[in-house]
Design an enzyme around this catalytic site. Structure first.
Site, mmCIF file in Angstrom:
data_model
loop_
_atom_site.group_PDB
_atom_site.id
_atom_site.type_symbol
_atom_site.label_atom_id
_atom_site.label_comp_id
_atom_site.label_asym_id
_atom_site.label_seq_id
_atom_site.Cartn_x
_atom_site.Cartn_y
_atom_site.Cartn_z
ATOM 1 N N GLU A 51 -0.280 -0.231 9.278
ATOM 2 C CA GLU A 51 -0.610 -0.126 10.704
ATOM 3 C C GLU A 51 0.629 -0.549 11.478
ATOM 4 O OE1 GLU A 51 -3.632 1.163 11.548
ATOM 5 O OE2 GLU A 51 -2.710 1.245 13.525
ATOM 6 N N CYS A 82 4.642 7.178 6.921
ATOM 7 C CA CYS A 82 3.517 7.047 7.846
ATOM 8 C C CYS A 82 3.785 5.974 8.916
ATOM 9 C CB CYS A 82 2.251 6.799 7.041
ATOM 10 S SG CYS A 82 0.790 7.376 7.889
ATOM 11 N N HIS A 174 1.691 9.896 2.147
ATOM 12 C CA HIS A 174 1.849 8.725 1.270
ATOM 13 C C HIS A 174 2.121 9.120 -0.181
ATOM 14 C CE1 HIS A 174 0.298 5.400 3.867
ATOM 15 N NE2 HIS A 174 -0.260 6.406 4.515
ATOM 16 N N GLU A 176 3.319 7.365 -2.515
ATOM 17 C CA GLU A 176 3.076 6.240 -3.437
ATOM 18 C C GLU A 176 1.637 6.205 -3.943
ATOM 19 O OE1 GLU A 176 3.129 6.061 -0.235
ATOM 20 O OE2 GLU A 176 1.589 4.642 0.431
HETATM 21 N N1 GLN Z 1 -2.211 5.271 12.144
HETATM 22 C C1 GLN Z 1 -1.320 4.249 11.659
HETATM 23 C C2 GLN Z 1 -0.407 3.748 12.791
HETATM 24 O O1 GLN Z 1 -0.418 4.278 13.864
HETATM 25 C C3 GLN Z 1 -0.500 4.740 10.487
HETATM 26 C C4 GLN Z 1 -1.373 5.026 9.301
HETATM 27 C C5 GLN Z 1 -0.699 4.922 7.968
HETATM 28 O O2 GLN Z 1 0.376 4.335 7.840
HETATM 29 N N2 GLN Z 1 -1.358 5.450 6.971
HETATM 30 O O3 GLN Z 1 0.312 2.841 12.591
#
Ligand code: GLN
Length: 206
Positions: A51, A82, A174, A176
């Site tokens: 996050e 991400c 992702h 990983e």
């Molecule tokens: N939605 C998340 C964000 O805004 C990212 C999600 C993820 O890393 N799988 O940080």
């Protein structure tokens, strides 16, 4: 050229353990990075998914932002997945938030929608050859615009999902979470190339 790159995984929050496993399988020497001084001994760094707001909060009151920028400036390679990509991007929307401002891209957080819109799909990554890669998207960002120096390495559903700009690599998915370590191997090679440039061993590598 060095044969075993030293790669750190930012271990503040998110999916760092799986990245460490994949990097070890790819032949790298792996370190979990919990304090900024641990960046010093590295050739590369992975900023994992998780996050981005939480990652930013955990970095507050530390020198991580400046030190990661400095790490990149002195020749270190960085791979963001991400939330890690969100932290690397120059501009972040939905909502706007702070970032490292290293990758010339504008990203939209949760660009595919909410958790329920998470999905996976096989798509080819030309530089990795066959077979196509199983891409897992979890509340993934979308890349809305890219600067001229940013190369698109893979697309999925007509959107860029893997990009590279010099010493920066980023995916909105992702890798990983799959047993396929080709992207981690690709990043390990990038780190070795960057380390070689840093020591003046080779010329002309981006
Ligand atoms: N939605 C998340 C964000 O805004 C990212 C999600 C993820 O890393 N799988 O940080």
């Amino acid at each position: 050229m060095i044969t075993r790159p030293r790669i750190g995984v930012l271990a503040l929050q998110g999916d760092f353990a799986k990245h460490a496993e994949a990097l070890a399988a790819a032949g790298a020497s792996v370190n979990e990075v919990r304090v900024p001084s641990q960046l010093e001994a590295l050739d590369g760094l992975i900023i994992p998914g998780g996050e981005s707001t939480t990652l930013l909060k955990l970095m507050e009151g530390t020198t991580f932002i400046d030190d990661i920028r400095r790490f990149h400036g002195r020749g270190g390679a960085i791979y963001g997945t991400c939330a890690g990509l969100i932290l690397l991007a120059k501009q972040v929307r939905n909502p706007m938030q702070r970032s490292l401002e290293l990758l010339d891209a504008e990203v939209l957080r949760n660009g595919y929608g909410r958790q329920i819109e998470s999905f996976e799909k096989q798509a080819p990554i030309k530089c990795l050859g066959n077979p196509p890669f199983r891409m897992i998207f979890i509340r993934a960002p979308t890349i809305e615009t890219l600067g001229r120096g940013v190369e698109i390495l893979a697309t999925c559903n007509n959107r860029p999902v893997m990009v590279r700009s010099g010493r920066l690599l980023a995916t909105t998915f992702h890798p990983e979470l799959t047993p396929d370590i080709r992207i981690h191997k690709f990043f390990a090679v990038m780190c070795m190339e960057c380390a070689a440039v840093d020591t003046g061993e080779v010329c002309g590598v981006r």
